[in-house]
Scaffold this active site. Structure first.
Site, mmCIF file in Angstrom:
data_model
loop_
_atom_site.group_PDB
_atom_site.id
_atom_site.type_symbol
_atom_site.label_atom_id
_atom_site.label_comp_id
_atom_site.label_asym_id
_atom_site.label_seq_id
_atom_site.Cartn_x
_atom_site.Cartn_y
_atom_site.Cartn_z
ATOM 1 C CE LYS A 159 88.649 -31.139 112.767
ATOM 2 N NZ LYS A 159 89.575 -31.302 111.568
ATOM 3 C CG ASP B 274 88.219 -26.832 112.561
ATOM 4 O OD1 ASP B 274 87.627 -26.522 111.502
ATOM 5 O OD2 ASP B 274 89.153 -27.388 112.634
HETATM 6 O O1 C5P Z 1 89.992 -20.424 111.625
HETATM 7 P P1 C5P Z 1 91.354 -20.701 112.363
HETATM 8 O O2 C5P Z 1 92.006 -20.048 113.202
HETATM 9 O O3 C5P Z 1 91.444 -22.599 112.989
HETATM 10 O O4 C5P Z 1 92.352 -21.202 111.184
HETATM 11 C C1 C5P Z 1 93.695 -21.521 111.130
HETATM 12 C C2 C5P Z 1 94.567 -21.171 109.934
HETATM 13 O O5 C5P Z 1 94.098 -22.021 108.975
HETATM 14 C C3 C5P Z 1 94.258 -19.952 109.113
HETATM 15 O O6 C5P Z 1 94.700 -18.623 109.571
HETATM 16 C C4 C5P Z 1 94.415 -20.256 107.705
HETATM 17 O O7 C5P Z 1 95.757 -20.052 107.607
HETATM 18 C C5 C5P Z 1 93.931 -21.618 107.776
HETATM 19 N N1 C5P Z 1 92.499 -21.759 107.200
HETATM 20 C C6 C5P Z 1 92.081 -21.606 105.777
HETATM 21 N N2 C5P Z 1 91.000 -21.849 105.477
HETATM 22 C C7 C5P Z 1 89.939 -22.367 106.314
HETATM 23 C C8 C5P Z 1 90.257 -22.385 107.850
HETATM 24 C C9 C5P Z 1 91.340 -22.160 108.171
HETATM 25 O O8 C5P Z 1 92.922 -21.108 105.083
HETATM 26 N N3 C5P Z 1 88.709 -22.357 106.015
#
Ligand code: C5P
Length: 297
Positions: free
Chosen positions: A10, A137
């Protein structure tokens, strides 16, 4: 028996980021567009859970239970009371730690593949719920196309796309950690009022019309200053792509991949060549969008 699932990368055509929430995540208005670069995830019955990976950057992919594909297998197995006894093989073409949801793609791919292999018959909603538990994601990797992600990006509304968009992606040397980029966003935002994230009506209209020039004029990524702060050399890559004839360039997600919207395939080939010749990236890839979500092949 084996099942193979193809899953797209993406690019975020808009990534509006709000202030950090009490849980550490950030509220987003995240306009996802799936692009035609794919990982293929194959699951095969085995004695125990094992992950392998092939591809130019395979050495950078973790093969333990931090891999989102392994976590997807474990999550589905646990819900359906079965052993997570599969060999997951990832044929990796999406840049690793590049801001293109490569890890999320593998999570969604393993989930769909195991659902088919085991005949679990999980509903779309159940699959989406498991995806959301794996990462912000991952639900989008499952659905593909284009969608607006709200909340931390996991709540999706499908979006209409009225044509094909052509892209060039400049792959940087080494990855960037998503939490580190959000951390840098917070540091740069300190002392400033951060408005609530809102999707741009002009951008959604450009997507719906399939109008590349209008989309180019509305592309934004609130994480870009943070990615550039952590990796200043990305400014040179962005300048090289724009000078070579891209309509616009921006950091893809948390980076460090940079994405260039081009008017057509021929320009894309020229921009890719110029980016590579500029010495400001490790590789340049062309791809069209939108691409379909995770699907059994
Ligand atoms: O959801 P995911 O595990 O992919 O997110 C990885 C990191 O990215 C989270 O631990 C956070 O630090 C950051 N993040 C965030 N806000 C979001 C998505 C991700 O702060 N909406």
């Amino acid at each position: 028996m084996s099942v193979t699932v193809r899953v797209p990368a993406k690019v975020n055509v808009q990534l509006a980021v709000g202030a950090a929430r009490p849980d550490g995540f950030h509220d987003l208005a995240n306009v996802f567009l799936a692009v035609g670069l794919y990982d293929e995830v194959t699951v095969t019955e085995a004695d125990e859970l094992r992950v392998t990976c092939e591809g130019p950057d395979a050495a950078e992919v973790p093969l333990d239970r931090t891999n989102l594909a392994a976590r997807a297998v474990l999550a589905l197995a646990e819900r359906h009371g079965r052993a997570p006894a599969v060999h997951v093989h990832i044929a990796k073409d999406i840049p690793v730690a590049g801001g293109m949801a490569g890890g999320s793609a593998d999570g969604a791919g393993a989930l769909v593949a195991c659902d088919a292999l085991w005949g679990t018959g999980a509903s779309r909603d159940e699959l989406l719920e498991i995806c959301a538990g794996l990462g912000s994601d991952v639900p989008f990797s499952l659905v593909g196309g284009a969608a607006l992600g709200t909340g931390r990006g996991e709540r999706l509304t499908p979006l209409e796309v009225g044509g094909t968009f052509h892209w060039v992606f400049a792959v940087a040397d080494g990855g960037l950690s998503t939490p580190a980029v959000y951390g840098e966003f917070d540091r740069l935002a300190r002392g400033r009022e951060i408005p609530g994230p809102v999707a741009s009506a002009d951008l959604l209209a450009a997507l719906a019309k399939g109008d590349a020039h209008a989309l180019a004029a509305t592309l934004t990524n609130d994480l870009q200053p943070a990615a550039l702060s952590l990796r200043p050399s990305l400014a040179d890559t962005l300048a090289a792509g724009r000078a070579a004839g891209a309509l616009a360039g921006l950091v893809s997600g948390s980076g460090p991949t940079t994405a260039f919207l081009v008017p057509d395939e021929e320009t894309g080939a020229r921009v890719a060549e110029a980016l590579l010749a500029s010495g400001t990236c490790r590789a340049a890839r062309t791809a069209a969008a939108p691409a379909a979500g995770a699907a059994v092949v």
